[in-house]
Design a protein around this motif. Sequence first.
Motif, short mmCIF file in Angstrom:
data_model
loop_
_atom_site.label_atom_id
_atom_site.label_comp_id
_atom_site.label_asym_id
_atom_site.label_seq_id
_atom_site.Cartn_x
_atom_site.Cartn_y
_atom_site.Cartn_z
N UNK A 1 0.83 -1.22 0.00
CA UNK A 1 0.00 0.00 0.00
C UNK A 1 0.86 1.26 0.00
N UNK A 2 1.68 1.41 -1.03
CA UNK A 2 2.63 2.52 -1.07
C UNK A 2 2.34 3.53 -2.17
N UNK A 3 1.19 3.38 -2.83
CA UNK A 3 0.83 4.32 -3.87
C UNK A 3 1.37 3.98 -5.24
N UNK A 4 2.15 2.89 -5.36
CA UNK A 4 2.74 2.54 -6.64
C UNK A 4 1.97 1.43 -7.37
N UNK A 5 0.86 0.98 -6.78
CA UNK A 5 -0.03 0.04 -7.47
C UNK A 5 -1.46 0.58 -7.38
N UNK A 6 -2.06 0.80 -8.54
CA UNK A 6 -3.45 1.25 -8.64
C UNK A 6 -4.27 0.14 -9.29
N UNK A 7 -5.58 0.20 -9.09
CA UNK A 7 -6.50 -0.75 -9.72
C UNK A 7 -7.59 0.05 -10.41
N UNK A 8 -7.78 -0.20 -11.70
CA UNK A 8 -8.87 0.41 -12.45
C UNK A 8 -9.76 -0.74 -12.88
N UNK A 9 -10.95 -0.80 -12.33
CA UNK A 9 -11.81 -1.96 -12.59
C UNK A 9 -13.27 -1.55 -12.62
N UNK A 10 -14.13 -2.54 -12.86
CA UNK A 10 -15.56 -2.26 -12.90
C UNK A 10 -16.27 -2.77 -11.65
N UNK A 11 -17.53 -2.45 -11.54
CA UNK A 11 -18.27 -2.76 -10.32
C UNK A 11 -18.42 -4.26 -10.08
N UNK A 12 -18.43 -5.06 -11.13
CA UNK A 12 -18.57 -6.51 -10.94
C UNK A 12 -17.52 -7.07 -10.00
N UNK A 13 -16.27 -6.63 -10.19
CA UNK A 13 -15.17 -7.23 -9.43
C UNK A 13 -15.14 -6.77 -7.97
N UNK A 14 -15.83 -5.66 -7.66
CA UNK A 14 -15.78 -5.12 -6.30
C UNK A 14 -17.04 -5.41 -5.51
N UNK A 15 -18.21 -5.26 -6.12
CA UNK A 15 -19.46 -5.43 -5.38
C UNK A 15 -20.13 -6.78 -5.59
N UNK A 16 -19.70 -7.51 -6.63
CA UNK A 16 -20.36 -8.79 -6.95
C UNK A 16 -19.48 -9.99 -6.64
N UNK A 17 -18.25 -10.00 -7.17
CA UNK A 17 -17.38 -11.17 -7.00
C UNK A 17 -17.24 -11.65 -5.55
N UNK A 18 -17.01 -10.75 -4.58
CA UNK A 18 -16.83 -11.22 -3.21
C UNK A 18 -18.05 -11.93 -2.64
N UNK A 19 -19.21 -11.73 -3.26
CA UNK A 19 -20.42 -12.41 -2.78
C UNK A 19 -20.76 -13.63 -3.63
N UNK A 20 -20.15 -13.70 -4.79
CA UNK A 20 -20.52 -14.72 -5.77
C UNK A 20 -19.66 -15.97 -5.69
N UNK A 21 -18.36 -15.78 -5.43
CA UNK A 21 -17.43 -16.90 -5.42
C UNK A 21 -17.31 -17.49 -4.02
N UNK A 22 -17.44 -18.81 -3.95
CA UNK A 22 -17.30 -19.47 -2.64
C UNK A 22 -15.87 -19.34 -2.12
N UNK A 23 -14.92 -19.40 -3.03
CA UNK A 23 -13.50 -19.26 -2.67
C UNK A 23 -12.93 -18.08 -3.45
N UNK A 24 -12.55 -17.05 -2.74
CA UNK A 24 -12.02 -15.85 -3.39
C UNK A 24 -10.83 -15.34 -2.60
#
Length: 331
Positions: free
Chosen positions: A91-114
């Motif tokens: 968490x040093x500011x040298x890695x960013x993530x540009x993604x869509x809502x599926x990967x943040x609000x859906x995947x953690x609830x959808x996959x049994x193993x994540x």
Amino acid sequence: MRHANPPSRRNTLQLALALACAAALPVQAQDAWPSKPVRMIVPFPAGSFTDTVARVVADTLGRSLGQPVVVENKVGANGVIGVSEAARAAPDGYTLLLTNSSSITINPQLYRKLSYKTADLAPVTMVLEAPFILTANPEWAGKNGIATVADLVQYARRNPGAISYGSPGAGNIAHLSYAMLNNRAKINTTHVPYKSTAQAQLATIAGELNSSFDVLTAVPHIQAGKLKALAVTSPQRIALLPEVPTMEQAGIPDFNVAFWIGLLVPAGTPPQTVARLNSAAQGLLTDGKAKAALSAQGELTMRDPAAFAKRIAAEVPAWGAVIQSEGIALD
């Protein structure tokens, strides 16, 4: 022997100076951020909808921060591979993530193993949001008398499982949107997962698929007659397709779906770094070229970290209810 005190005072002064310098080092190091190139992980393929947005954002951030922001496509498993790598990064500011809502609000609830949780990432800003367009292959639609959503529903009821639709992967928001349509209209259709939105879109144009919930990049193909637009998932009709009804106008009530593209960092990234990234991203609103490029993809919607976090928190239970009602779970 009387000379013992003066050296002691000098030693004390030197020690105090050394401690002061040491204490100042972390602040100086942080103030110097970024002192080297920054990487932006995009968990979808080059040329995809999310990647197209990422290239514009990376260019704007790089010019504002004074360091290159380099896009790295880490593809696979509906975004899971790339998001997992970002969540594990320092968490040093040298890695960013540009993604869509599926990967943040859906995947953690959808996959049994994540391998990540929503809380493993800190919001920086939303960039844009957009509705879906329910599209159909025009040749297939014409052959089967499908001109409206009602026609699509009636055909599906007469031919259970016959309609094929695509998405960028099992569990993607486009997949869940069609699952919602199945549930609301009490129909049965067949899902075909692809690696990206662009691939699913091309498959619908080619007739490999009958239908899909597509993004705004479909508009030129709709205008050219290569795709047929049946409805949009926004509460109001959109300016790009004023003749196309909303899902509610088309007879499917309470069907308002929008997805977003956003910028996040690993949890624990210094607040001042998050604030500076958010400030740098505001340049998208004032750069005419960047603004035009993004407006073609959706509505440019910048938010501060707190407002973005609130949006994410609201969407998690909403999509959780859809996942539960549809009985969808992935390993």
